[in-house]
Design a protein around this motif. Structure first.
Motif, PDB file in Angstrom:
ATOM      1  N   ASN A 631       4.059  -8.335 -20.764  1.00 38.45           N
ATOM      2  CA  ASN A 631       4.204  -9.775 -20.925  1.00 38.45           C
ATOM      3  C   ASN A 631       5.463 -10.074 -21.703  1.00 38.45           C
ATOM      4  N   TRP A 632       6.112 -11.186 -21.347  1.00 43.77           N
ATOM      5  CA  TRP A 632       7.364 -11.608 -21.963  1.00 43.77           C
ATOM      6  C   TRP A 632       7.251 -13.057 -22.419  1.00 43.77           C
ATOM      7  N   PHE A 633       8.261 -13.494 -23.175  1.00 39.88           N
ATOM      8  CA  PHE A 633       8.370 -14.881 -23.630  1.00 39.88           C
ATOM      9  C   PHE A 633       7.065 -15.333 -24.291  1.00 39.88           C
ATOM     10  N   ASP A 634       6.663 -14.555 -25.315  1.00 41.73           N
ATOM     11  CA  ASP A 634       5.459 -14.878 -26.089  1.00 41.73           C
ATOM     12  C   ASP A 634       4.215 -14.976 -25.206  1.00 41.73           C
ATOM     13  N   GLY A 635       4.161 -14.107 -24.198  1.00 42.21           N
ATOM     14  CA  GLY A 635       2.975 -14.045 -23.354  1.00 42.21           C
ATOM     15  C   GLY A 635       2.950 -15.038 -22.217  1.00 42.21           C
ATOM     16  N   ARG A 636       3.992 -15.858 -22.061  1.00 41.36           N
ATOM     17  CA  ARG A 636       3.986 -16.870 -20.996  1.00 41.36           C
ATOM     18  C   ARG A 636       4.236 -16.260 -19.619  1.00 41.36           C
ATOM     19  N   LEU A 637       4.933 -15.119 -19.569  1.00 41.40           N
ATOM     20  CA  LEU A 637       5.303 -14.503 -18.301  1.00 41.40           C
ATOM     21  C   LEU A 637       4.725 -13.087 -18.255  1.00 41.40           C
ATOM     22  N   ASN A 638       4.008 -12.771 -17.169  1.00 37.42           N
ATOM     23  CA  ASN A 638       3.353 -11.473 -17.033  1.00 37.42           C
ATOM     24  C   ASN A 638       3.912 -10.733 -15.826  1.00 37.42           C
ATOM     25  N   ALA A 639       3.931  -9.410 -15.912  1.00 29.41           N
ATOM     26  CA  ALA A 639       4.428  -8.590 -14.813  1.00 29.41           C
ATOM     27  C   ALA A 639       3.555  -7.357 -14.654  1.00 29.41           C
ATOM     28  N   THR A 640       3.371  -6.945 -13.397  1.00 29.97           N
ATOM     29  CA  THR A 640       2.638  -5.721 -13.072  1.00 29.97           C
ATOM     30  C   THR A 640       3.468  -4.898 -12.105  1.00 29.97           C
ATOM     31  N   LEU A 641       3.637  -3.614 -12.425  1.00 29.79           N
ATOM     32  CA  LEU A 641       4.314  -2.667 -11.546  1.00 29.79           C
ATOM     33  C   LEU A 641       3.317  -1.562 -11.213  1.00 29.79           C
ATOM     34  N   ALA A 642       3.073  -1.334  -9.926  1.00 33.83           N
ATOM     35  CA  ALA A 642       2.041  -0.384  -9.502  1.00 33.83           C
ATOM     36  C   ALA A 642       2.613   0.607  -8.496  1.00 33.83           C
ATOM     37  N   PHE A 643       2.180   1.878  -8.617  1.00 32.46           N
ATOM     38  CA  PHE A 643       2.473   2.939  -7.658  1.00 32.46           C
ATOM     39  C   PHE A 643       1.123   3.454  -7.151  1.00 32.46           C
ATOM     40  N   TYR A 644       0.958   3.597  -5.838  1.00 38.39           N
ATOM     41  CA  TYR A 644      -0.366   3.942  -5.337  1.00 38.39           C
ATOM     42  C   TYR A 644      -0.297   4.860  -4.119  1.00 38.39           C
ATOM     43  N   ARG A 645      -1.407   5.548  -3.897  1.00 40.92           N
ATOM     44  CA  ARG A 645      -1.644   6.322  -2.678  1.00 40.92           C
ATOM     45  C   ARG A 645      -3.084   6.044  -2.249  1.00 40.92           C
ATOM     46  N   LEU A 646      -3.235   5.534  -1.037  1.00 41.22           N
ATOM     47  CA  LEU A 646      -4.533   5.097  -0.520  1.00 41.22           C
ATOM     48  C   LEU A 646      -4.789   5.807   0.803  1.00 41.22           C
ATOM     49  N   VAL A 647      -5.949   6.467   0.917  1.00 37.28           N
ATOM     50  CA  VAL A 647      -6.286   7.239   2.110  1.00 37.28           C
ATOM     51  C   VAL A 647      -7.623   6.757   2.650  1.00 37.28           C
ATOM     52  N   GLN A 648      -7.701   6.586   3.987  1.00 31.42           N
ATOM     53  CA  GLN A 648      -8.954   6.195   4.633  1.00 31.42           C
ATOM     54  C   GLN A 648      -9.232   7.080   5.841  1.00 31.42           C
ATOM     55  N   GLN A 649     -10.503   7.401   6.036  1.00 29.08           N
ATOM     56  CA  GLN A 649     -10.947   8.130   7.222  1.00 29.08           C
ATOM     57  C   GLN A 649     -11.884   7.239   8.038  1.00 29.08           C
ATOM     58  N   GLY A 650     -11.666   7.206   9.375  1.00 33.03           N
ATOM     59  CA  GLY A 650     -12.666   6.625  10.260  1.00 33.03           C
ATOM     60  C   GLY A 650     -12.412   5.228  10.781  1.00 33.03           C
ATOM     61  N   GLU A 670      -5.793   7.754   7.805  1.00 30.44           N
ATOM     62  CA  GLU A 670      -4.634   6.890   7.578  1.00 30.44           C
ATOM     63  C   GLU A 670      -4.286   6.926   6.105  1.00 30.44           C
ATOM     64  N   GLU A 671      -2.989   6.790   5.822  1.00 29.53           N
ATOM     65  CA  GLU A 671      -2.533   6.865   4.437  1.00 29.53           C
ATOM     66  C   GLU A 671      -1.512   5.769   4.173  1.00 29.53           C
ATOM     67  N   ALA A 672      -1.652   5.137   3.009  1.00 28.44           N
ATOM     68  CA  ALA A 672      -0.664   4.148   2.565  1.00 28.44           C
ATOM     69  C   ALA A 672      -0.159   4.558   1.190  1.00 28.44           C
ATOM     70  N   LYS A 673       1.147   4.648   1.062  1.00 24.63           N
ATOM     71  CA  LYS A 673       1.792   4.945  -0.220  1.00 24.63           C
ATOM     72  C   LYS A 673       2.799   3.841  -0.503  1.00 24.63           C
ATOM     73  N   GLY A 674       2.863   3.405  -1.753  1.00 20.30           N
ATOM     74  CA  GLY A 674       3.789   2.314  -1.987  1.00 20.30           C
ATOM     75  C   GLY A 674       4.001   1.945  -3.432  1.00 20.30           C
ATOM     76  N   ILE A 675       4.829   0.921  -3.572  1.00 21.01           N
ATOM     77  CA  ILE A 675       5.197   0.355  -4.872  1.00 21.01           C
ATOM     78  C   ILE A 675       5.027  -1.153  -4.772  1.00 21.01           C
ATOM     79  N   GLU A 676       4.463  -1.754  -5.809  1.00 24.67           N
ATOM     80  CA  GLU A 676       4.290  -3.205  -5.847  1.00 24.67           C
ATOM     81  C   GLU A 676       4.747  -3.751  -7.192  1.00 24.67           C
ATOM     82  N   LEU A 677       5.378  -4.920  -7.135  1.00 30.32           N
ATOM     83  CA  LEU A 677       5.809  -5.614  -8.340  1.00 30.32           C
ATOM     84  C   LEU A 677       5.394  -7.070  -8.243  1.00 30.32           C
TER      85      LEU A 677
END
Length: 819
Positions: A631-650, A670-677
């Motif tokens: 969080n920035w600016f005394d908590g007024r602005l929030n940010a999330t950065l995520a790295f993931y690997r997601l696997v599904q069968q069927g 099936e597999e999904a790998k990625g970055i989110e901001l």
């Protein structure tokens, strides 16, 4: 004389006491400066106190001289001790600010959200406890009502572009999250206030009665059981507020759009123990697509009863009625040129219709047995009725006598269908707060039950295929090697049961005479599915380290041909774990990691459908994710950065078999790998911003068809991004004027048919939106211009017969008044 001295002594004592007391007057407000009525203000360690009035004002008399402490409490807010220096025979003024409680007070969201910005500080979805977003070991995306209003959004699909990794899959109530599909008419991935709700698949979900739209990324099966691997969408309805607020608005704009909304809330009793809220919405709009229209009505009353600080009760109903036509998408010539047919062309006949009605009724109770033990009990009844008549594609071009396809004519079929579902959803869980040595625990123990019932009478008349030689019956597909079995026209082409749709004919949307069609009846026998879930979750805190441990045992029971001699019974079960960790590097930065598994049983209707090609195994998935929340600016602005690997069968996909459009195939993995901001909040008090970016590499990694391995998943763009910012001038001659500007982009995507050597490819696009606002006191007018540069684009698609174009440039003007 003795009596005289005693009387005089008492008078002197009284005078002395009076001379050593003072008065405190003040006001109790919230963090937004709004008054808090009926707050309790008590002199510490005494019974001497008072309550604030409806405007937050209070007075305390005869307080002892010197430094004193006032204990201030109010329902829904953190209690505080306010210091006050009392001067004899003088009045002390105070302004006391209370902060909305982020404890478990609102675990079932009984009270309305008082924040008024794009940012939201807490979530009840991800842990079933009121937890700060920065303390949840998973990425949570959301859109608040304030952002939706600023963008003149009316549907969930209008706002998902603001959340990283989330985009439209089609025209319908059909969303892709990290490359995995979440759709209506399924009980996996669509929640209302954390409860499973049956929704339309055909119509996008409306949001004028919604406080915020939340998306928990990745499988949420450890809490909710049957859940989509990509994520779960939760719509939080607006709840009553403790202060009186009313607003009305009207919107007019492109495509003959007219909307009007009303939002009314406040206390129904002087002590504010009984609160109400009423949201009303009406829409009558056309479309840039031929013959398409929407008439929608929303009535959403809600009541909260707060008899004391230990007990909270909420009851709300959401009624939605909808009329329109079902738009199956944009068909183009057989060579796949998306620009060969105008994007306005729909394949309906003018006598088609779609009527839907849904009701969600929820009652929720929270009781605090002690400071450390509480119970939440929630019941929701959800119903949905579908009444449909449509001319739609048979997912193929017209067949000619030699077996080839006519690239300008689409083979058609007709559905006449009625179905009616009822859902029961019951959820109970206890919260225990306790300590063991240096560890603090927030333990959740719960049980939930879900039942979905397809009522008797569900059935469909279907006309499709080609007529037999005697024109007495139909055959689903044409076989040129057996042409004598079919009725043929003068050119030797098979005669369709339902006339083909000529993409070159400007009158093709005319009324259709359906009396000559030959129908077959498809029954949807009464069916019931039930799930039972027992779950445990412990949130453990040790200094700056927080751990989340969760485990759920899920039992799934599905009955086809319910209450008949041919009843078929399917039982499945799963043990589902969840592990998470959050570490606070500083007051502004948290890092987190999570591992969770997902489970989606195939319903009996799919498992036992001979046309689908089952039986099929259940879908299983797992997620590994790490990230940081700041969080920035005394908590007024929030940010999330995520790295993931997601696997599904069927996962099930269409086999692309023209002779059997219902045939399915099950992909291995099936597999999904990625970055989110994601960035959201306010840079200054009058400058708001939301921005997101996602890189998602979602591919098929195992399949019995080797050509599919490594192929991008359907409607799963590698890159998406969005930014929206609003600035309001708060002084000078232009005070009250605001400007909004935004842009979003999506890269190219494959269509949803994968069993073909050359799957359809839909181009990427970049769109720019803008808005201008003018507010004077309680009146505001805003003008939103979407797709400023009139970019022709497609938000998704199945194939070149079912592509889904986005709207061209359009303008919406909204006038609103708050009183």
């Amino acid at each position: 004389m003795k009596k005289y001295f005693i009387s005089a002594f008492l008078v002197l004592i009284s005078i002395s006491s009076w001379a050593q007391v003072g008065t405190v007057k003040g006001r109790v407000i919230d963090s937004e400066g709004q008054p808090i009525g009926f707050a309790n203000i008590i002199l510490k360690n005494t019974t001497h106190g008072t309550s604030s009035d409806g405007q937050g004002y209070f007075s305390l008399y005869n307080l002892p001289e010197g430094s004193q402490a006032l204990h201030v409490t109010a329902i829904g807010y953190e209690s505080i001790e306010q210091g006050a220096v009392i001067s004899a025979n003088k009045e002390t003024s105070l302004e006391i600010t209370l902060v909305e409680s982020i404890t478990q007070l609102q675990t079932v969201e009984i009270l309305g959200r008082t924040e008024k910005s794009y940012a939201n500080t807490t979530s009840f979805l991800a842990t079933k406890t009121s937890t700060r977003l920065e303390d949840i070991p998973q990425s949570i995306g959301y859109v608040t009502k304030e952002l939706a209003l600023d963008q003149a959004a009316f549907r969930v699909n209008d706002v998902v572009k603001n959340i990283s990794g989330v985009n439209q899959f089609s025209f319908y109530n059909d969303i892709s999250i990290r490359g995995f599909r979440v759709r209506g008419q399924q009980n996996s991935g669509n929640l209302v206030n954390g409860m499973r709700a049956f929704t339309s698949f055909w119509k996008q979900q409306l949001i004028p009665h919604i406080e915020r739209v939340e998306v928990i990324k990745g499988p949420a099966s450890a809490l909710f059981g049957n859940a989509s691997p990509g994520g779960t969408i939760n719509r939080v309805t607006k709840k009553p507020l403790k202060e009186q607020r009313q607003s009305i608005s009207a919107t007019v704009g492109s495509f003959n759009t007219f909307r009007t909304l009303g939002d009314f809330t406040g206390p129904m009793s002087k002590d504010k123990t009984l609160l109400y809220r009423l949201n009303l919405g009406y829409e009558n709009s056309g479309s840039f697509r031929d013959l398409q229209f929407d008439k929608n009505l929303i009535i959403a009353p809600s009541f909260s009863f707060l008899p004391n600080e230990r007990t909270r009760l909420n009851f709300d109903i959401v009624y939605q009625g909808s009329e329109g036509r079902l738009d199956r998408g944009h068909a183009v010539f057989g060579d796949g040129d998306l620009f060969s047919v105008p994007v306005t062309r729909a394949l309906n006949a003018s006598n088609d219709f779609l009527k839907e009605e849904s009701i969600n009724a929820t009652i929720s109770l929270r009781h605090q047995f002690s400071e450390n033990i509480s119970l939440n009990s929630i019941y929701m009844r959800s119903s949905y009725v579908e009444d449909l008549l449509e001319h739609r594609t048979a997912n193929a071009f017209a067949t000619l006598g030699d077996g080839s396809m006519d690239p300008e004519q689409v083979e058609m079929r007709v559905f006449i269908r009625k179905r009616d579902w009822n859902n029961d959803n019951f959820n109970n869980y206890f919260n225990f707060d306790f300590e063991t040595g240096v560890l603090s625990h927030k333990l959740l123990v719960g049980y939930d039950y879900f039942q979905q019932l397809l009522e008797p009478g569900g059935s469909q008349l279907q006309a499709r295929g080609y007529l037999t030689a005697d024109r007495s019956s139909m055959i689903n597909s044409f076989n040129p090697d057996n042409a004598t079995a079919y009725a043929l026209d003068s050119d030797g082409n098979p005669v369709p049961n339902v006339p083909h749709f000529d993409l070159t004919d400007p009158t093709a949307n005319r009324l259709r005479d359906m009396s000559d069609y030959i129908y077959q009846t498809n029954l949807f026998p009464q069916s019931r599915l039930r799930t039972h879930g027992i779950y445990l979750q412990n949130q453990i805190t040790l200094g700056d380290l927080q751990l989340l441990l969760g485990l759920r045992q899920e039992y799934f029971y599905d009955e086809l041909n319910y209450k008949t001699e041919n009843e078929e019974f399917v039982t499945q079960s799963a043990l589902i774990p969840r592990l998470g960790m959050v570490y606070s590097l500083s007051s502004r930065v948290n890092v987190y990691a999570t591992y969770t598994e997902g489970y989606q049983p195939q319903t009996a209707s799919i498992i036992n459908d001979p046309n689908a090609g089952g039986p099929f195994d259940p879908l299983t998935s797992n997620l590994i994710e790490i990230g940081t929340k700041t969080n920035w600016f005394d908590g007024r602005l929030n940010a999330t950065l995520a790295f993931y690997r997601l696997v599904q069968q069927g996962e099930l996909y269409s086999a692309n078999d023209p002779s059997n459009p219902d045939l399915q195939v099950q992909i291995g993995e099936e597999e999904a790998k990625g970055i989110e901001l994601d960035i959201i909040g306010r840079i200054t008090e009058n400058w708001s911003v939301i921005a997101s970016y996602s890189y998602n590499d979602a591919v098929i990694t195992e399949s019995d068809d080797e050509s599919e391995v490594g192929r991008q998943k359907p409607n799963a763009p590698e890159h998406t991004g969005n930014i929206w910012t609003k600035y309001v001038i708060d002084q000078g001659m232009f005070k009250g004027i605001g400007i909004g500007l935004g842009a979003n982009f999506v890269t190219e995507r494959f269509g949803s048919i994968v069993r073909t050597d050359n799957p359809p490819l839909f181009p990427g696009y970049e769109l720019v939106d803008a808005a201008i606002y003018y507010q004077v006191d309680k009146f505001q007018i805003q003008v939103n211009v979407n797709n400023i540069f009139d970019k022709t684009h497609w938000v998704g698609g199945y194939d070149f017969i079912r592509a889904f174009p986005g709207a061209p440039r359009n303008v919406m003007t909204t006038v609103s008044y708050t009183f």
